[in-house]
Write an enzyme that holds these catalytic residues in place. Sequence first.
Site, PDB file in Angstrom:
ATOM      1  CE  LYS A  52       0.379  -8.391 -11.011  1.00 15.59           C
ATOM      2  NZ  LYS A  52       1.192  -9.591 -11.007  1.00 15.59           N
ATOM      3  CD  GLN A  96       3.966 -10.844 -13.087  1.00 17.05           C
ATOM      4  OE1 GLN A  96       3.554  -9.928 -12.398  1.00 17.05           O
ATOM      5  NE2 GLN A  96       3.181 -11.830 -13.494  1.00 17.05           N
ATOM      6  CG  ASP A 119       1.739 -12.251  -5.774  1.00 16.31           C
ATOM      7  OD1 ASP A 119       0.669 -11.788  -6.216  1.00 16.31           O
ATOM      8  OD2 ASP A 119       2.788 -12.306  -6.439  1.00 16.31           O
TER       9      ASP A 119
END
Length: 281
Positions: A52, A96, A119
Site C-alpha cells: 500500500k 490493517q 477501505d
Amino acid sequence: MAKRIDGKVISKQIKDELKEEVAQLKAKGIEGSLAVIQVGNDPASSVYVNNKKKACEYIGIGSISYELPEETTEAELLDIIEDLNKREDVCGILVQLPVPKHIDEDKIIQAISPKKDVDGFHPQSVGAMTIGEPGFLSCTPAGIIQLLKRSNIEIEGKHCVVIGRSNIVGKPMALLMLRENATVTIAHSKTKNLKELCKQADILIVAIGKPKFIDESYVKEGAVVIDVGIHRNEENKLCGDVKFEKVEPHTSAITPVPGGVGPMTIAMLMNNCVESMRGQK
Ligand code: NAD
C-alpha cells in the site's frame, strides 16, 4: 478460447490515471497522505502494508506509517485515529485488519471518519453504497467491477452468482453487481445445491476462502469466472478458490491467481484516496 483478465495490466492503467490526476490536484495546491496503521507484526499484514505504501509513492501521494506493538490498547489506537480524523493533510485512514484480539475491530472501523474511510468498511459507507448514495466503496468488490467493465464484459441483465457473504467481499460484491443491473444470487456455507446454482451463473464470483474448491463441474460453458481467493498451496505458491487449469477451458473469461483480483484491491484503495482529495476541492 477463454480470455485471461489481467489484473496487473488493468490495475496499472488505473494507477497511471490516478498518478496524472494527483499531479493536477497538486498543481492546484491539493495534497494528501494515506495513514496506514498496523498493530502487531503479522508477516502477511506487513506485506500488504508495504504494498500500500509503494502504491502511494507510485501515484504521488504521501503515506504516514504507524507500526504499533501488539500490546497497543484499544484506547491508544482510538486516540491515534481521533487525531488523524482531524488532520487536514490526511486524506485516508486505514487500519490493517485483523487487529489483535483484545481490540474491538468494529469499534475501530466506526471510529474512522466516513470522510477518510478509504477501505469503505464504515457502516455509513456501507449504507451509502446500499442505497446508491456517494461514499467510499469497498476496494476488492469495486476492483472486480472495474475488471469486468474494462474487459468489456457486460453485466446488465446477467445472472451473477456470488459465493460468500462476508462484509468485506461477498455482501458488497452482490450489492455492486445489483447496482450494475445484474440479477444476483448470493450463496454461502448453508446454501443447498451450490453446484446447480453456480451452473446457472453467467458471471460466477468466488469468495469462499477455500483453496481450489470450484472445479469445472460448477461452471456453465462460456461463463465468466472471477476468483477472489488467495491461498498458499503445499509448494508455497499462490492459488485461488478455483481450480484454474480445469475451469479455464470452460469459461469465456477468467481471472488468474495471482495477477487477477489481488492487484485491483490496492488500485481501488488509491482511487478512494484520490476521491477523498477531490472532495477537498
Ligand atoms: P470469509 O471466510 O469471511 O468468507 C467466506 C464465505 O464463504 C462465507 O460467507 C461463507 O458463508 C462462504 N462459504 C464457506 N464455505 C462454503 C461452502 N462450502 N459453500 C458455500 N459457501 C461457503 O472470507 P472473505 O474475507 O470473504 O475472503 C474470501 C477469500 O477471498 C479468501 O480466500 C480471502 O483470502 C480472499 N480475499 C482476497 C482479497 C483480494 O484482494 N484478492 C481481498 C479479500 C479477501
